[in-house]
Design a protein around this motif. Sequence first.
Motif, short mmCIF file in Angstrom:
data_model
loop_
_atom_site.label_atom_id
_atom_site.label_comp_id
_atom_site.label_asym_id
_atom_site.label_seq_id
_atom_site.Cartn_x
_atom_site.Cartn_y
_atom_site.Cartn_z
N TYR A 95 57.07 -18.43 15.00
CA TYR A 95 55.85 -19.23 14.97
C TYR A 95 54.68 -18.29 14.68
O TYR A 95 54.55 -17.24 15.29
N SER A 98 49.84 -22.27 16.54
CA SER A 98 50.09 -23.61 17.06
C SER A 98 48.74 -24.28 17.31
O SER A 98 47.75 -23.62 17.63
N VAL A 110 51.09 -29.03 15.80
CA VAL A 110 51.35 -28.41 14.51
C VAL A 110 51.76 -26.97 14.79
O VAL A 110 50.97 -26.18 15.31
N THR A 112 52.68 -23.78 12.95
CA THR A 112 52.74 -23.06 11.68
C THR A 112 53.83 -22.01 11.84
O THR A 112 53.73 -21.14 12.70
N SER A 113 54.88 -22.16 11.04
CA SER A 113 56.11 -21.41 11.27
C SER A 113 56.51 -20.62 10.03
O SER A 113 56.38 -21.10 8.90
N THR A 119 55.85 -20.31 4.49
CA THR A 119 55.24 -20.70 5.75
C THR A 119 55.14 -22.22 5.75
O THR A 119 54.69 -22.82 4.76
N ASP A 121 54.30 -25.90 8.06
CA ASP A 121 53.76 -26.58 9.23
C ASP A 121 54.79 -27.58 9.74
O ASP A 121 55.14 -28.52 9.02
N LEU A 123 55.47 -30.54 12.28
CA LEU A 123 54.66 -31.54 12.98
C LEU A 123 55.53 -32.27 13.98
O LEU A 123 56.47 -32.96 13.59
N TYR A 137 57.53 -32.15 8.49
CA TYR A 137 57.04 -30.85 8.08
C TYR A 137 56.30 -30.95 6.76
O TYR A 137 56.45 -31.92 6.02
N THR A 140 52.46 -25.17 3.84
CA THR A 140 51.07 -24.78 4.09
C THR A 140 50.42 -24.25 2.83
O THR A 140 51.05 -23.92 1.88
#
Length: 140
Positions: A95, A98, A110, A112-113, A119, A121, A123, A137, A140
């Motif tokens: 991650y 967040s 959310v 962000t991973s 990368t 997001d 959800l 998802y 990003t």
Amino acid sequence: MNKCFGVLLLSAVLVGVPLQARAQFGEIGQSEPAIAQSSNEAIAKAEEFVNLLAAGDFAAALTRYDTIARESVSQQTLQDKWQDLIARFGEFKEYNDSQLLSDTDTNIVVLTSEFERETVDLLIIFDEDGEIYSFDYGET
């Protein structure tokens, strides 16, 4: 003058009672630590859910859904969605960030991973009882 005083008194009662009730139930004057706690709880639940997906424990991940959502979501649909993520973006790594977005009856976390190639997001949407009712998802 008496009529004006009566209107002011009635207005004060009509406004004051709902505000007092809201304050009693924590909607007004809630301290920042309590707000941060609920935010931290939602983010922790979202991370736990994603960790279950990443570990391939789709049965346990499904138990995090509310009962209504479980009527349309299955272990197989969770597995398919996660495998689609992996096929498109590579293995899940970590991650990066967040964020909690909330309104009166839902919280959207959310995450962000970082995946191997992109990368993403993630959800995770929670109902008013803190149970998941949607996962999706977006890039990003």
